[in-house]
Scaffold this motif. Sequence first.
Motif, short mmCIF file in Angstrom:
data_model
loop_
_atom_site.label_atom_id
_atom_site.label_comp_id
_atom_site.label_asym_id
_atom_site.label_seq_id
_atom_site.Cartn_x
_atom_site.Cartn_y
_atom_site.Cartn_z
N LEU A 15 0.75 -1.20 0.24
CA LEU A 15 0.18 -0.42 0.03
C LEU A 15 0.87 1.45 0.18
O LEU A 15 0.29 2.14 -0.73
N VAL A 16 1.66 1.34 0.98
CA VAL A 16 2.83 2.36 1.21
C VAL A 16 3.71 2.79 -0.48
O VAL A 16 3.64 3.71 -0.51
N LEU A 19 1.08 4.29 -2.66
CA LEU A 19 1.14 5.51 -2.79
C LEU A 19 1.85 6.57 -2.75
O LEU A 19 2.13 7.41 -3.06
N ASP A 22 2.35 7.50 -5.89
CA ASP A 22 1.40 8.41 -6.74
C ASP A 22 1.49 9.61 -6.87
O ASP A 22 1.91 10.57 -7.27
N LEU A 23 2.02 9.61 -5.43
CA LEU A 23 2.84 11.12 -4.66
C LEU A 23 4.00 11.43 -5.76
O LEU A 23 4.23 12.69 -5.87
N TYR A 45 -7.22 0.09 -10.69
CA TYR A 45 -6.92 -0.67 -9.25
C TYR A 45 -8.81 -1.00 -9.44
O TYR A 45 -8.26 -2.23 -8.06
N LEU A 105 -5.38 13.09 -4.21
CA LEU A 105 -4.43 12.57 -3.39
C LEU A 105 -3.84 12.45 -1.24
O LEU A 105 -3.93 11.48 -0.49
N VAL A 109 -4.66 10.24 1.67
CA VAL A 109 -4.03 9.68 2.59
C VAL A 109 -4.03 9.80 3.98
O VAL A 109 -4.20 9.03 5.23
N VAL A 233 -9.55 0.09 1.64
CA VAL A 233 -8.37 0.32 0.77
C VAL A 233 -8.53 0.63 -0.52
O VAL A 233 -8.27 1.66 -1.14
N MET A 237 -8.41 4.11 -2.72
CA MET A 237 -7.46 4.26 -3.95
C MET A 237 -7.33 4.71 -5.51
O MET A 237 -6.82 5.43 -5.86
N ARG A 240 -9.86 9.16 -7.30
CA ARG A 240 -8.45 10.03 -6.77
C ARG A 240 -8.83 10.17 -8.72
O ARG A 240 -9.01 11.03 -9.26
#
Length: 333
Positions: A15-16, A19, A22-23, A45, A105, A109, A233, A237, A240
């Motif tokens: 998951l991290v 993300l 994505d970031l 997704y 996003l 989070v 989750v 996810m 966005r």
Amino acid sequence: MNVSAWVWIVTLVVLVAILAVDLLIIGRRPHEPSMKEAGSWVAFYVGLAVLFGAGVWITSGGTAAGEFYTGWLTEYSLSVDNLFVFVIIMARFAVPRHLQQKVLLIGIVLALLMRGAFIAAGAALISQFSWVFYIFGAFLVYTAFTLIKEGENDEDDFKENILIRWARRALPVSSSFGDGRLTTTDSVGKRLFTPLLIVMIAIGTTDLLFALDSIPAIFGITKEPYLVFTANVFALMGLRQLYFLLGGLLQRLVYLNYGLAAVLAFIGVKLVLEALHTNSVPFINSGHHVSWAPEIPIWLSLVVIVGTLGIATVASLVKSSRDRRKELLNTPT
């Protein structure tokens, strides 16, 4: 379903990582995604959620997989309802289109962190006090009536909560979004927050309010914290990209509130029936279970939820198309 610590760890690491990617993408190139880009990410997704559910089926059986799919679909549908408010927030604060991805996003989070805490608290309460289901069920039925009233009143307004109003008063905020960072400097070198911070607070706190009904709703489908967490989750996810993919279609889902109200009312009644079936409250049937209270199987829950949301969506699109044709016919040429 017995979930080991290492499964939790692997899930959180993956998951991290997602993300972080994505970031990184947004941080390098803030932009408004095209329909093709948004559609590809949403499909990605959704595909991940389907594959995850298949993995649950293989490792833990069809019942656990059914609970995941039903919970994920419920949370995903409630998340679509969240998008209505997100659209209003973006318009209210006049967020530039190319910065909206970043706002969403960060908001997602924050939502994941807050929902994780809610899920942990809910699981602890349920394991200790079975009567919590009575409260959850009553709250969901109340929320269903609230959604129906919102649909009847057709209110799209967004009211700033106390935290947003405090932030506006207490924090030095610039009038411009600048380059999309949380802080900027004015002409005399004073450090200021940009309106982006206020928008993120609005998105995060609004989703916290939505979690008050979505978390009890999914606990009405499964009591397994791992399935509750992963369903949330996967529902969040792709939110966005879904925001940009649906676009104007959101305004055409005129009956979505009624569909969601029916789903929440159904889950609320299911929770109360389950609480009666396993009753231990002294003043209800002398603390014994209520024999006539049926257990609603997960397959029936899935059929009811899918059918209700499908009918609400089709009816919404049909009504919107008819209204559009009438408007065109009444428009003078």
